[in-house]
Design an enzyme around this catalytic site. Structure first.
Site, PDB file in Angstrom:
ATOM      1  N   GLY A  34       0.838  -1.193   0.000  1.00  0.00           N
ATOM      2  CA  GLY A  34       0.000   0.000   0.000  1.00  0.00           C
ATOM      3  C   GLY A  34       0.870   1.239   0.000  1.00  0.00           C
ATOM      4  N   SER A  36       2.670   4.763   1.094  1.00  0.00           N
ATOM      5  CA  SER A  36       3.276   5.252   2.328  1.00  0.00           C
ATOM      6  C   SER A  36       2.206   5.955   3.147  1.00  0.00           C
ATOM      7  CB  SER A  36       4.407   6.230   1.989  1.00  0.00           C
ATOM      8  OG  SER A  36       4.984   6.739   3.172  1.00  0.00           O
ATOM      9  N   GLY A  37       2.096   5.605   4.422  1.00  0.00           N
ATOM     10  CA  GLY A  37       1.087   6.216   5.268  1.00  0.00           C
ATOM     11  C   GLY A  37      -0.242   5.494   5.285  1.00  0.00           C
ATOM     12  N   SER A  38      -0.351   4.397   4.537  1.00  0.00           N
ATOM     13  CA  SER A  38      -1.627   3.667   4.506  1.00  0.00           C
ATOM     14  C   SER A  38      -1.860   2.878   5.795  1.00  0.00           C
ATOM     15  CB  SER A  38      -1.678   2.729   3.299  1.00  0.00           C
ATOM     16  OG  SER A  38      -0.646   1.756   3.373  1.00  0.00           O
ATOM     17  N   GLY A  39      -0.776   2.550   6.498  1.00  0.00           N
ATOM     18  CA  GLY A  39      -0.910   1.819   7.759  1.00  0.00           C
ATOM     19  C   GLY A  39      -0.286   0.436   7.752  1.00  0.00           C
ATOM     20  N   LYS A  40       0.562   0.132   6.762  1.00  0.00           N
ATOM     21  CA  LYS A  40       1.161  -1.201   6.639  1.00  0.00           C
ATOM     22  C   LYS A  40       1.965  -1.595   7.879  1.00  0.00           C
ATOM     23  CE  LYS A  40       3.537  -0.037   3.062  1.00  0.00           C
ATOM     24  NZ  LYS A  40       3.089   1.368   3.104  1.00  0.00           N
ATOM     25  N   SER A 108       6.094  -1.792  -2.049  1.00  0.00           N
ATOM     26  CA  SER A 108       6.144  -2.722  -3.195  1.00  0.00           C
ATOM     27  C   SER A 108       5.178  -2.270  -4.293  1.00  0.00           C
ATOM     28  CB  SER A 108       5.867  -4.161  -2.760  1.00  0.00           C
ATOM     29  OG  SER A 108       4.740  -4.288  -1.933  1.00  0.00           O
TER      30      SER A 108
END
EC number: 2.7.1.25
Length: 199
Positions: A34, A36-40, A108
């Protein structure tokens, strides 16, 4: 650089299945992708804690952490991004063979790179988890201040701004962090693992 030749794979006397039986659960790659900042990273860390509490053997690989060591020689060109994911895929494959759930949190951005990792392991050993959040949400969160730098032109080739992100075609799990909180997100992934007999 000269590549090594005359290599022969040395088989172990302990099989992957035997390692799984010892741990009393299957093993697989949980591939968090996801923006950057999506919460991975937050989600993979919370999930690892939940699995640990329930006696599941795990290891978590995080994008920034890996670039401190294994991949510290790589930049962010398309070629380096591909090599970054290839190396992570090979490490993940070893961990699956060891009987672990390996949680990988990497942007990725390229579909082909994620498919390369999927092809390294058996068909049911790769679980793609799309941590979905709008670009607007990710920019508001901006935990590392990277979007601000990218918008100011201080970072080039930043995913979602001036570099592409290929959304997964058919991820095994989609977690919309615009909608779900961390507890709900963890619960959704654990439910998937239970319903599909991983746990």
């Amino acid at each position: 650089m000269t590549k090594a030749t005359n290599l022969v794979w040395h088989e172990s006397e302990v099989s992957k299945q035997e390692r799984r039986e010892l741990k009393q659960h299957k093993s697989a790659v949980l591939w968090f992708t996801g923006l950057s900042g999506s919460g991975k990273s937050t989600l993979s860390s919370a999930l690892e804690k939940e699995l640990y509490i329930n006696g599941v053997h795990t290891y978590r690989l995080d994008g920034d952490n890996i670039r401190h060591g294994l991949n510290k020689d790589l930049g962010f060109s398309p070629e380096d991004r591909t090599e970054n994911i290839r190396r992570i895929g090979e490490v993940s494959k070893l961990m699956v063979d060891a009987g672990l759930f390996v949680l990988t949190a990497f942007i990725s951005p390229y579909h082909n790179d994620r498919e390369l990792v999927r092809d390294l392991v058996e068909s049911e050993e790769f679980i793609e988890i799309y941590v979905k959040a709008s670009l607007e949400t990710c920019e508001k969160r901006d935990p590392k201040g990277l979007y601000k730098k990218a918008r100011a032109g201080e970072i080039k080739g930043f995913t979602g701004i001036d570099a592409p992100y290929d959304e997964p075609f058919q991820p095994e799990v989609t977690i919309d962090t615009d909608v779900l909180n961390i507890e709900e997100s963890v619960e959704a992934i654990v439910d998937y693992l239970k319903q599909n007999d991983y746990l």
